[in-house]
Design a protein around this motif. Structure first.
Motif, PDB file in Angstrom:
ATOM      1  N   SER A   3      49.923  27.148 -18.506  1.00 16.03           N
ATOM      2  CA  SER A   3      48.761  28.015 -18.437  1.00 16.03           C
ATOM      3  C   SER A   3      48.846  29.081 -19.513  1.00 16.03           C
ATOM      4  N   GLN A   4      47.691  29.424 -20.063  1.00 19.16           N
ATOM      5  CA  GLN A   4      47.644  30.532 -21.008  1.00 19.16           C
ATOM      6  C   GLN A   4      46.979  31.734 -20.338  1.00 19.16           C
ATOM      7  N   GLN A   5      47.646  32.877 -20.409  1.00 16.31           N
ATOM      8  CA  GLN A   5      47.134  34.080 -19.775  1.00 16.31           C
ATOM      9  C   GLN A   5      45.999  34.674 -20.590  1.00 16.31           C
ATOM     10  N   LEU A   6      44.982  35.170 -19.894  1.00 15.11           N
ATOM     11  CA  LEU A   6      43.833  35.777 -20.547  1.00 15.11           C
ATOM     12  C   LEU A   6      44.080  37.269 -20.752  1.00 15.11           C
ATOM     13  N   LEU A   7      43.652  37.785 -21.903  1.00 11.44           N
ATOM     14  CA  LEU A   7      43.806  39.210 -22.176  1.00 11.44           C
ATOM     15  C   LEU A   7      42.959  40.026 -21.208  1.00 11.44           C
ATOM     16  N   PHE A   8      41.732  39.536 -20.931  1.00 16.21           N
ATOM     17  CA  PHE A   8      40.851  40.180 -19.961  1.00 16.21           C
ATOM     18  C   PHE A   8      40.492  39.156 -18.897  1.00 16.21           C
ATOM     19  N   PRO A   9      40.669  39.480 -17.616  1.00 14.32           N
ATOM     20  CA  PRO A   9      40.322  38.529 -16.555  1.00 14.32           C
ATOM     21  C   PRO A   9      38.842  38.157 -16.612  1.00 14.32           C
ATOM     22  N   VAL A  10      38.549  36.935 -16.210  1.00 15.68           N
ATOM     23  CA  VAL A  10      37.168  36.432 -16.178  1.00 15.68           C
ATOM     24  C   VAL A  10      36.687  36.447 -14.738  1.00 15.68           C
ATOM     25  N   GLU A  11      35.559  37.132 -14.493  1.00 19.70           N
ATOM     26  CA  GLU A  11      34.971  37.184 -13.157  1.00 19.70           C
ATOM     27  C   GLU A  11      33.725  36.316 -13.130  1.00 19.70           C
ATOM     28  N   LEU A  12      33.678  35.373 -12.186  1.00 17.12           N
ATOM     29  CA  LEU A  12      32.548  34.455 -12.062  1.00 17.12           C
ATOM     30  C   LEU A  12      31.942  34.599 -10.673  1.00 17.12           C
ATOM     31  N   PHE A  13      30.620  34.438 -10.593  1.00 16.62           N
ATOM     32  CA  PHE A  13      29.909  34.621  -9.333  1.00 16.62           C
ATOM     33  C   PHE A  13      29.348  33.282  -8.864  1.00 16.62           C
ATOM     34  N   PHE A  14      29.561  32.991  -7.573  1.00 12.34           N
ATOM     35  CA  PHE A  14      29.075  31.757  -6.965  1.00 12.34           C
ATOM     36  C   PHE A  14      28.525  32.078  -5.583  1.00 12.34           C
ATOM     37  N   SER A  15      27.806  31.124  -5.011  1.00 15.32           N
ATOM     38  CA  SER A  15      27.358  31.269  -3.624  1.00 15.32           C
ATOM     39  C   SER A  15      28.541  31.021  -2.692  1.00 15.32           C
ATOM     40  N   SER A  16      28.369  31.420  -1.438  1.00 14.70           N
ATOM     41  CA  SER A  16      29.475  31.267  -0.480  1.00 14.70           C
ATOM     42  C   SER A  16      29.835  29.799  -0.284  1.00 14.70           C
ATOM     43  N   ASP A  17      28.845  28.917  -0.349  1.00 23.75           N
ATOM     44  CA  ASP A  17      29.116  27.487  -0.214  1.00 23.75           C
ATOM     45  C   ASP A  17      29.958  26.986  -1.388  1.00 23.75           C
ATOM     46  N   GLU A  18      29.620  27.441  -2.603  1.00 21.34           N
ATOM     47  CA  GLU A  18      30.380  27.034  -3.786  1.00 21.34           C
ATOM     48  C   GLU A  18      31.784  27.627  -3.769  1.00 21.34           C
ATOM     49  N   ILE A  19      31.918  28.846  -3.249  1.00 22.83           N
ATOM     50  CA  ILE A  19      33.246  29.462  -3.126  1.00 22.83           C
ATOM     51  C   ILE A  19      34.133  28.628  -2.206  1.00 22.83           C
ATOM     52  N   SER A  20      33.554  28.152  -1.095  1.00 21.51           N
ATOM     53  CA  SER A  20      34.346  27.338  -0.161  1.00 21.51           C
ATOM     54  C   SER A  20      34.777  26.025  -0.803  1.00 21.51           C
ATOM     55  N   ILE A  21      33.932  25.448  -1.656  1.00 24.82           N
ATOM     56  CA  ILE A  21      34.308  24.217  -2.368  1.00 24.82           C
ATOM     57  C   ILE A  21      35.498  24.477  -3.290  1.00 24.82           C
ATOM     58  N   LEU A  22      35.436  25.591  -4.037  1.00 24.37           N
ATOM     59  CA  LEU A  22      36.534  25.925  -4.947  1.00 24.37           C
ATOM     60  C   LEU A  22      37.824  26.217  -4.175  1.00 24.37           C
ATOM     61  N   GLN A  23      37.695  26.835  -3.004  1.00 24.63           N
ATOM     62  CA  GLN A  23      38.892  27.118  -2.210  1.00 24.63           C
ATOM     63  C   GLN A  23      39.550  25.827  -1.724  1.00 24.63           C
ATOM     64  N   ASN A  24      38.737  24.805  -1.444  1.00 21.96           N
ATOM     65  CA  ASN A  24      39.300  23.530  -0.993  1.00 21.96           C
ATOM     66  C   ASN A  24      40.124  22.838  -2.077  1.00 21.96           C
ATOM     67  N   VAL A  25      39.759  23.075  -3.349  1.00 18.50           N
ATOM     68  CA  VAL A  25      40.484  22.430  -4.452  1.00 18.50           C
ATOM     69  C   VAL A  25      41.296  23.452  -5.247  1.00 18.50           C
ATOM     70  N   GLN A  26      41.501  24.642  -4.668  1.00 14.82           N
ATOM     71  CA  GLN A  26      42.211  25.704  -5.388  1.00 14.82           C
ATOM     72  C   GLN A  26      43.628  25.264  -5.787  1.00 14.82           C
ATOM     73  N   GLU A  27      44.330  24.620  -4.856  1.00 16.50           N
ATOM     74  CA  GLU A  27      45.709  24.226  -5.145  1.00 16.50           C
ATOM     75  C   GLU A  27      45.772  23.230  -6.303  1.00 16.50           C
TER      76      GLU A  27
END
Length: 617
Positions: free
Chosen positions: A479-503
């Motif tokens: 992994s390459q570390q970012l100088l500035f963190p990236v903040e992205l906005f999603f709906s709660s349904d999309e957040i739950s999808i990303l959490q399922n594949v977070q690992e």
């Protein structure tokens, strides 16, 4: 000969009817929520366990039911909305399906508690597979509570067709969204396995959209309003720059009922023509009010498709309304022939008179005059330099030495880069490249029997797919570390999808520092993912998961690798250097399955010398 036609028993008929009414837990959620709305509820609670397979419970504070009504509600073709066939064309309510509760009770364990406001006590009915187990008096608050447990307990074949819990939960959330968006004047609360998923207070339509899809949604919305004799349109469309790769945020409501209409969807796409990128879809949340007699909502068992009397008129009005809103809010370019704001008079000058500019002309001015002219004004003439003045440019060149001839070996000259000849000589032929790019799409490579023609996009997909799958499988990534963190906005349904594949995402190289309700923060990305492409990769991943719906029998890691490879592969039209071409060809044939892309499409074809010879016959 004995009679062979016979009437089906009620419990069998109910199970057959359930095949139309109940396909999955989301179907039960839809029917129960709509019944609660028709009961004039102001607050509705939805409780889900195991994505609805174990429990679907809806609690409302509506008018409730009497003892007789509670018992009759589970009979086939029992309804409070219809008295004659003509009433079917004057419907203003939702849950009018006569066999809904009877069908649900035929394939599940149902517990009903209901009480009217004027009564001191309520009624509790317990039904298992169409068989009434008990009906008793119970102390319960005003309103109705229906709990549907162990769905398809007596039809194991139907239960086996259900997908995994995350997939079924997404369908439940979709139905919840559709009902909640249609009724912002009602408060909705949803719980899954004891944890709160949504808490939507009573609000206006814009606030309801923001509460469901996240605070960032507010800046994406453009209001649409239009009222005609045929159709009244209200709601919002999303700005083109926020268009998504999925159709998840597209909602049509006709008389407060969610519908699907490819024809009306085409009207929206036509209004957005020229404003959307390829492969993206605009968001819209539109309420359409029409005369109930001009529509037929009984053409589909789930009531999600409607037949209109005059579709062409609705198409034209809807397209014009959306196009007008986009122009009104400066989203789309417009031509205004009435007024140009650049010609407006500034406020400070509104009372001043116009002053005409004064132009002074010097008739005696002569630019070729050699001598200075003195006059009253400030003008001066220019003296022309004598021709011999060019010699002054070379003064001092002989001061460095007594030699009249300079040593030109010490002088440096600027020159352009040397360009190679298009006709290579014999020495250059030995080091010439072995691959060539055709139309920035295909790579041609020379082989012993003829030539290879490689699709660069599919080939790079295969290379990235196997590389990503290896990292996910062995759980080792760079992994390459970012100088500035990236903040992205999603709906709660999309957040739950990303959490399922977070690992799995972390195994590819992503580093997440925060998972919020409607946003995520990323501090590290895989080495082959530019920071600017992070949102594109994750949006494509969400789109693929929602469209292909991998279940427990499908590898989530494989889906993730395919999706990321599709996003990161070099696209058709991208020019490659000779080194990049050769590296891609070598990497492709270093793969385990170089013949096909991750989606099982050929990555290359071969043309032998004999086949080429036949082309010239």
């Amino acid at each position: 000969m004995a009679d062979i036609i016979q009437l089906l028993p009620d419990h069998v008929a109910n199970q057959i009817a359930a095949g139309e009414v109940v396909q999955r837990p989301a179907s039960v959620v839809k029917e129960l929520l709509e019944n609660a709305i028709d009961a004039q509820a102001t607050t509705i609670k939805l409780l889900i366990k195991d994505a609805g397979k174990t429990l679907v419970q809806v609690i409302d504070d509506g008018v409730g039911m009497s003892v007789t009504d509670a018992r009759l509600s589970f009979e086939r073709h029992a309804t409070s909305k219809i008295r004659s066939a003509e009433d079917l064309f004057q419907l203003h309510t939702k849950g009018f399906r006569g066999e809904a509760l009877a069908s649900i009770a035929a394939i599940a364990h149902v517990e009903l508690k209901s009480k009217q406001e004027a009564d001191d006590v309520g009624t509790e009915i317990v039904i298992e597979g169409s068989e009434v187990k008990s009906q008793e008096v119970v102390v319960t608050p005003k309103g109705t509570s229906i709990a549907v447990k162990n769905l398809f307990f007596n039809i194991p074949a139907r239960r086996n067709f259900l997908k995994s819990n995350p997939v079924e939960l997404r369908h439940v959330i979709d139905e919840f969204h559709r009902v909640a968006l249609a009724h912002p004047n009602i408060a909705f609360v949803m719980y899954h396995n004891g944890s709160e998923v949504f808490n939507l207070p009573e609000s206006n339509y814009r606030q309801r959209i923001v509460n469901i899809f996240g605070n960032k949604t507010n800046e994406k919305l453009v209001p649409v309003t239009e009222e005609t004799e045929v159709l009244k349109v209200s709601g919002f469309v999303g700005k083109p720059e926020f268009a998504k790769k999925t159709r998840g945020e597209q909602f049509f409501f006709v008389n407060n009922r969610f519908i699907k209409s490819a024809y009306l969807n085409h009207a929206i796409n036509s209004a957005f023509e020229g404003l959307l990128k390829d492969g993206t879809h605009a968001s819209y949340f539109l309420n359409l009010e029409v005369d109930p007699q001009s529509i037929d909502i009984n053409i589909h068992p789930t009531k999600t498709e409607i037949k209109f009397d005059d579709e062409q008129t609705l198409y034209a009005i809807l397209r014009a309304s959306v196009k007008h809103s986009l122009g009104q809010f400066s989203i789309a370019p417009v031509l205004d022939f009435e007024r140009d704001s650049n010609l407006d008079t500034p406020y400070n000058y509104k009372d001043k008179e116009a002053q005409f500019p004064k132009v002074e002309v010097d008739a005696t001015f002569n630019p070729f005059q050699e001598e200075k002219v003195s006059g009253k004004g400030t003008r001066t003439a220019f003296r022309k330099e004598p021709a011999a003045s060019w010699e002054s440019l070379y003064v001092g060149l002989e001061s460095k030495g007594t030699h009249s001839h300079q040593d030109f070996s010490e002088m440096q000259f600027e020159s352009d880069h040397q360009t190679e000849s298009i006709f290579e000589d014999s020495k250059q032929t030995e080091t010439s490249q072995s691959t060539y790019q055709v139309h920035n799409k295909y790579i041609v490579s020379n082989i012993k029997s003829g030539m290879l023609l490689i699709d660069q996009y599919r080939a790079h997909q295969r290379v990235l797919y196997e590389d990503l799958l290896k990292h996910i499988t062995i759980k080792e990534s760079v992994s390459q570390q970012l100088l500035f963190p990236v903040e992205l906005f999603f709906s709660s349904d999309e957040i739950s999808i990303l959490q399922n594949v977070q690992e799995d995402l972390e195994h590819t190289g992503f580093v997440f520092s925060h998972f919020g309700k409607d946003s995520i923060e990323i501090t590290g990305v895989p080495i082959n993912v530019p920071a600017s492409e992070v949102s594109v990769v994750l949006e494509q991943l969400i789109a693929d998961i929602q469209n292909e719906i991998p279940d427990s029998h499908f590898s989530a890691s494989d889906m993730l690798a395919k999706s990321m490879a599709k996003s990161l592969a070099i696209k058709t039209g991208q020019s490659l250097t000779a080194v990049e071409q050769e590296h891609l060809v070598n990497s492709l044939f270093g793969c385990k399955e170089p013949n096909v892309s991750p989606t099982n499409k050929p990555t290359f074809i071969t043309l032998t010398v004999d086949e080429l010879d036949k082309k010239f016959l």
